[in-house]
Design a protein around this motif. Structure first.
Motif, PDB file in Angstrom:
ATOM      1  N   TYR A  30      47.942  38.517  83.549  1.00  0.00           N
ATOM      2  CA  TYR A  30      48.474  37.493  84.444  1.00  0.00           C
ATOM      3  C   TYR A  30      48.380  36.133  83.759  1.00  0.00           C
ATOM      4  O   TYR A  30      47.297  35.721  83.333  1.00  0.00           O
ATOM      5  CB  TYR A  30      47.647  37.501  85.731  1.00  0.00           C
ATOM      6  N   ILE A  31      49.485  35.458  83.628  1.00  0.00           N
ATOM      7  CA  ILE A  31      49.485  34.127  83.010  1.00  0.00           C
ATOM      8  C   ILE A  31      49.990  33.119  84.047  1.00  0.00           C
ATOM      9  O   ILE A  31      51.111  33.251  84.550  1.00  0.00           O
ATOM     10  CB  ILE A  31      50.374  34.086  81.750  1.00  0.00           C
ATOM     11  N   VAL A  32      49.129  32.149  84.351  1.00  0.00           N
ATOM     12  CA  VAL A  32      49.513  31.101  85.311  1.00  0.00           C
ATOM     13  C   VAL A  32      50.235  30.003  84.536  1.00  0.00           C
ATOM     14  O   VAL A  32      49.634  29.271  83.756  1.00  0.00           O
ATOM     15  CB  VAL A  32      48.270  30.536  86.039  1.00  0.00           C
ATOM     16  N   ILE A  33      51.538  29.901  84.741  1.00  0.00           N
ATOM     17  CA  ILE A  33      52.371  29.013  83.925  1.00  0.00           C
ATOM     18  C   ILE A  33      52.208  27.533  84.299  1.00  0.00           C
ATOM     19  O   ILE A  33      52.347  26.657  83.446  1.00  0.00           O
ATOM     20  CB  ILE A  33      53.851  29.457  84.034  1.00  0.00           C
ATOM     21  N   ASN A  34      51.900  27.273  85.570  1.00  0.00           N
ATOM     22  CA  ASN A  34      51.837  25.856  85.981  1.00  0.00           C
ATOM     23  C   ASN A  34      50.634  25.124  85.387  1.00  0.00           C
ATOM     24  O   ASN A  34      50.577  23.902  85.418  1.00  0.00           O
ATOM     25  CB  ASN A  34      51.870  25.705  87.507  1.00  0.00           C
ATOM     26  N   ASP A  35      49.670  25.863  84.844  1.00  0.00           N
ATOM     27  CA  ASP A  35      48.480  25.245  84.243  1.00  0.00           C
ATOM     28  C   ASP A  35      48.585  25.064  82.733  1.00  0.00           C
ATOM     29  O   ASP A  35      47.672  24.546  82.116  1.00  0.00           O
ATOM     30  CB  ASP A  35      47.240  26.126  84.513  1.00  0.00           C
ATOM     31  N   VAL A  36      49.660  25.542  82.136  1.00  0.00           N
ATOM     32  CA  VAL A  36      49.713  25.525  80.674  1.00  0.00           C
ATOM     33  C   VAL A  36      50.553  24.357  80.149  1.00  0.00           C
ATOM     34  O   VAL A  36      51.344  23.767  80.881  1.00  0.00           O
ATOM     35  CB  VAL A  36      50.279  26.853  80.101  1.00  0.00           C
ATOM     36  N   ASN A  37      50.339  24.069  78.878  1.00  0.00           N
ATOM     37  CA  ASN A  37      51.107  23.016  78.237  1.00  0.00           C
ATOM     38  C   ASN A  37      51.988  23.629  77.141  1.00  0.00           C
ATOM     39  O   ASN A  37      51.492  23.994  76.084  1.00  0.00           O
ATOM     40  CB  ASN A  37      50.154  21.962  77.643  1.00  0.00           C
ATOM     41  N   VAL A  38      53.248  23.777  77.464  1.00  0.00           N
ATOM     42  CA  VAL A  38      54.214  24.246  76.464  1.00  0.00           C
ATOM     43  C   VAL A  38      55.285  23.164  76.339  1.00  0.00           C
ATOM     44  O   VAL A  38      55.940  22.818  77.314  1.00  0.00           O
ATOM     45  CB  VAL A  38      54.858  25.601  76.875  1.00  0.00           C
ATOM     46  N   GLY A  39      55.416  22.634  75.148  1.00  0.00           N
ATOM     47  CA  GLY A  39      56.362  21.539  74.922  1.00  0.00           C
ATOM     48  C   GLY A  39      57.803  22.018  74.932  1.00  0.00           C
ATOM     49  O   GLY A  39      58.065  23.226  74.927  1.00  0.00           O
ATOM     50  N   GLY A  53      59.690  32.674  62.738  1.00  0.00           N
ATOM     51  CA  GLY A  53      59.192  33.485  63.854  1.00  0.00           C
ATOM     52  C   GLY A  53      58.155  32.792  64.708  1.00  0.00           C
ATOM     53  O   GLY A  53      57.616  33.380  65.649  1.00  0.00           O
ATOM     54  N   LYS A  54      57.847  31.520  64.386  1.00  0.00           N
ATOM     55  CA  LYS A  54      56.830  30.799  65.156  1.00  0.00           C
ATOM     56  C   LYS A  54      57.290  29.360  65.397  1.00  0.00           C
ATOM     57  O   LYS A  54      57.900  28.746  64.509  1.00  0.00           O
ATOM     58  CB  LYS A  54      55.509  30.804  64.385  1.00  0.00           C
ATOM     59  N   CYS A  55      56.960  28.829  66.561  1.00  0.00           N
ATOM     60  CA  CYS A  55      57.316  27.434  66.842  1.00  0.00           C
ATOM     61  C   CYS A  55      56.499  26.514  65.932  1.00  0.00           C
ATOM     62  O   CYS A  55      55.319  26.776  65.658  1.00  0.00           O
ATOM     63  CB  CYS A  55      57.040  27.092  68.310  1.00  0.00           C
ATOM     64  N   ILE A  56      57.137  25.452  65.492  1.00  0.00           N
ATOM     65  CA  ILE A  56      56.500  24.520  64.562  1.00  0.00           C
ATOM     66  C   ILE A  56      55.429  23.667  65.273  1.00  0.00           C
ATOM     67  O   ILE A  56      54.518  23.135  64.649  1.00  0.00           O
ATOM     68  CB  ILE A  56      57.601  23.658  63.883  1.00  0.00           C
ATOM     69  N   HIS A  57      55.542  23.569  66.609  1.00  0.00           N
ATOM     70  CA  HIS A  57      54.601  22.755  67.402  1.00  0.00           C
ATOM     71  C   HIS A  57      53.455  23.618  67.924  1.00  0.00           C
ATOM     72  O   HIS A  57      53.678  24.735  68.359  1.00  0.00           O
ATOM     73  CB  HIS A  57      55.329  22.090  68.578  1.00  0.00           C
ATOM     74  N   ARG A  58      52.249  23.049  67.907  1.00  0.00           N
ATOM     75  CA  ARG A  58      51.057  23.777  68.386  1.00  0.00           C
ATOM     76  C   ARG A  58      50.772  23.405  69.839  1.00  0.00           C
ATOM     77  O   ARG A  58      50.532  22.240  70.158  1.00  0.00           O
ATOM     78  CB  ARG A  58      49.810  23.439  67.529  1.00  0.00           C
ATOM     79  N   ASP A  59      50.834  24.409  70.716  1.00  0.00           N
ATOM     80  CA  ASP A  59      50.493  24.200  72.121  1.00  0.00           C
ATOM     81  C   ASP A  59      50.144  25.555  72.739  1.00  0.00           C
ATOM     82  O   ASP A  59      49.919  26.532  72.003  1.00  0.00           O
ATOM     83  CB  ASP A  59      51.634  23.489  72.873  1.00  0.00           C
ATOM     84  N   ASP A  60      50.139  25.641  74.072  1.00  0.00           N
ATOM     85  CA  ASP A  60      49.764  26.901  74.716  1.00  0.00           C
ATOM     86  C   ASP A  60      50.749  28.049  74.440  1.00  0.00           C
ATOM     87  O   ASP A  60      50.438  29.206  74.713  1.00  0.00           O
ATOM     88  CB  ASP A  60      49.620  26.696  76.231  1.00  0.00           C
ATOM     89  N   GLY A  61      51.926  27.692  73.925  1.00  0.00           N
ATOM     90  CA  GLY A  61      52.882  28.740  73.529  1.00  0.00           C
ATOM     91  C   GLY A  61      52.269  29.675  72.501  1.00  0.00           C
ATOM     92  O   GLY A  61      52.616  30.857  72.438  1.00  0.00           O
ATOM     93  N   THR A  89      58.359  27.136  84.214  1.00  0.00           N
ATOM     94  CA  THR A  89      58.754  28.492  83.807  1.00  0.00           C
ATOM     95  C   THR A  89      59.794  28.415  82.692  1.00  0.00           C
ATOM     96  O   THR A  89      59.710  29.122  81.689  1.00  0.00           O
ATOM     97  CB  THR A  89      59.351  29.262  85.008  1.00  0.00           C
ATOM     98  N   LYS A  90      60.744  27.508  82.891  1.00  0.00           N
ATOM     99  CA  LYS A  90      61.848  27.417  81.927  1.00  0.00           C
ATOM    100  C   LYS A  90      61.372  26.919  80.565  1.00  0.00           C
ATOM    101  O   LYS A  90      61.921  27.313  79.535  1.00  0.00           O
ATOM    102  CB  LYS A  90      62.940  26.495  82.509  1.00  0.00           C
ATOM    103  N   ARG A  91      60.310  26.088  80.551  1.00  0.00           N
ATOM    104  CA  ARG A  91      59.766  25.628  79.258  1.00  0.00           C
ATOM    105  C   ARG A  91      59.327  26.826  78.395  1.00  0.00           C
ATOM    106  O   ARG A  91      59.515  26.827  77.186  1.00  0.00           O
ATOM    107  CB  ARG A  91      58.562  24.718  79.497  1.00  0.00           C
ATOM    108  N   VAL A  92      58.739  27.836  79.031  1.00  0.00           N
ATOM    109  CA  VAL A  92      58.293  29.025  78.286  1.00  0.00           C
ATOM    110  C   VAL A  92      59.500  29.894  77.938  1.00  0.00           C
ATOM    111  O   VAL A  92      59.666  30.333  76.792  1.00  0.00           O
ATOM    112  CB  VAL A  92      57.237  29.835  79.088  1.00  0.00           C
TER     113      VAL A  92
END
Lengths: 177, 222
Positions: A30-39, A53-61, A89-92
């Motif tokens: 279970y992943i609670v999306i409203n608590d995470v930081n994804v740019g 294969g990986k995002c260049i930015h470091r965050d909860d992603g 949700t759409k950020r992820v």
């Protein structure tokens, strides 16, 4: 492995679906999306080049996609926002190509993409009280397009917050099948 | 129309969405109409300039890329922020333009539907939109570079004409501009594009057979 990603803002359907899946002894996260930081995805092309294969930015992603890439089924639970996903949700979701295949495939005579080989299910559960038929249909159309472009199986539902237990059981049965 | 504001919903200031925004600017300019273009992403931390621009316009044109079948996440955030300050909404006309990599309009239409539902909720006038496929392939170049460039140009101009006159623009317009090819041509296209992808990866010395880097990623509490 089933991964439930839920924007729990003003809804507890995600939690109810997760608990019902657990009760069936499904392997579920279970992943609670409203608590995470994804740019935002800046469309910089880094994931197809420097950090392939990986995002260049470091965050909860970093850990969210680490879990998603190990999943077989993704269940997205989101408040319905003008027939679409919530902002969080759409950020992820915007970065899901990170765990997809860059190549093109043909399905029903049209070009599509594919996800990682192990991901074969995508379920979108929209939550909104008194949602109009027009908005319900818009959400279902969007999820159907997501399912199509990812070449996976799945379904879409739009529920009221006080939806019956019977309805949750029916959805969980379909997901775990 | 007194004044139009074109909002670029793309994170890129130079790209296909910006190019389409520029086409809107030039078209409205030729018609002698007041217009300005504003990029959303530089203002994400403080949307005041974008909200002010909406307040000062009677026509709003939102142009952006398609990310997984609709506009990017930050468009949802932007709309949520607009609706918080209803004083800036005063019966404006709203048009949408969405462009994405896949050639089919159905892939991208959900973005326009979101704008339509948003407009309904806040009592502004959604007057239609335009969908452009193969937008990623353009990478900011002119519409002429599309295989169906002539058709897209013609119907996009018709769309802009509706915008300039403040008229509704029907979905059939962009439907007519869509590239319609038999399945075997798309199959050949897929083969060609995949070959290009593989060639590019080889040149960059990238081994696609390696597992996803996310399989090595740490868990949040480790």
């Amino acid at each position: 492995m089933i991964t439930v990603l839920s924007d729990d803002t003003n809804q507890n359907i995600g939690k109810r679906v997760y608990e019902e899946l657990c009760a069936r002894e499904a392997e579920v996260e279970y992943i609670v999306i409203n608590d995470v930081n994804v740019g935002p995805c800046y469309s910089c092309g880094g994931c197809t080049d420097k950090t392939y294969g990986k995002c260049i930015h470091r965050d909860d992603g970093d850990w969210i996609f680490g879990r998603l890439v190990r999943s077989n089924i993704m269940v997205w639970v989101t408040p319905v926002t003008w027939g679409s996903y919530s902002f969080k949700t759409k950020r992820v979701l915007d970065k899901c190509a990170l765990i997809g295949d860059r190549h093109y495939y043909l399905k029903n005579g049209e070009l599509v993409k594919k996800m990682a080989d192990n991901i074969h299910g995508f379920y979108g559960i929209g939550v909104k009280d008194h949602c109009s038929d027009e908005e319900k249909q818009a959400f279902k159309n969007l999820v159907a397009e997501n399912i199509n472009i990812m070449s996976v199986d799945g379904n879409a539902y739009v529920l009221d917050n006080d939806v019956s237990e019977e309805c949750i059981l029916k959805i969980v049965e379909e997901i775990s099948r | 129309m007194k004044k139009a504001v074109i909002i670029n919903l793309s994170p890129q200031k130079i790209g296909t969405s910006a190019m389409l925004g520029k086409l809107c600017l030039d078209f409205l300019n030729k018609k002698g109409l007041q217009r300005e273009m504003i990029h959303l992403y530089p203002h994400l931390k403080d949307l005041t300039p974008v909200l002010k621009a909406i307040d000062g316009a009677d026509t709003v044109i939102m142009v952006g890329p398609c990310y997984i079948d609709t506009y990017p996440a930050d468009t949802v955030y932007f709309l949520e922020e607009i609706i918080k300050d209803q004083t800036i909404l005063h019966d404006q006309s709203l048009y949408g333009i969405i462009q994405g990599g896949m050639p089919y309009v159905h892939t991208h239409e959900s973005g326009l539907k979101m704008l339509e539902l948003f407009a309904k909720e806040c009592n502004i006038n959604y007057k239609g939109g335009f969908v452009i496929g193969l937008g990623a392939m353009l990478d900011g170049q002119s519409l002429d570079k599309l295989p169906n460039g002539k058709k897209v140009n013609r119907f996009f101009n018709e769309f802009l004409n509706h915008v300039a006159k403040g008229e509704n623009s029907n979905a059939a317009l962009y439907g007519n501009a869509q590239l319609k090819l038999p399945g075997f041509v798309y199959w050949a296209m897929a083969k060609g594009m995949n070959k290009m992808i593989d060639k590019e990866l080889k040149e960059k010395d990238i081994d696609v057979t390696l597992p996803s880097p996310y399989l090595k990623s740490e868990q949040p509490n480790e």
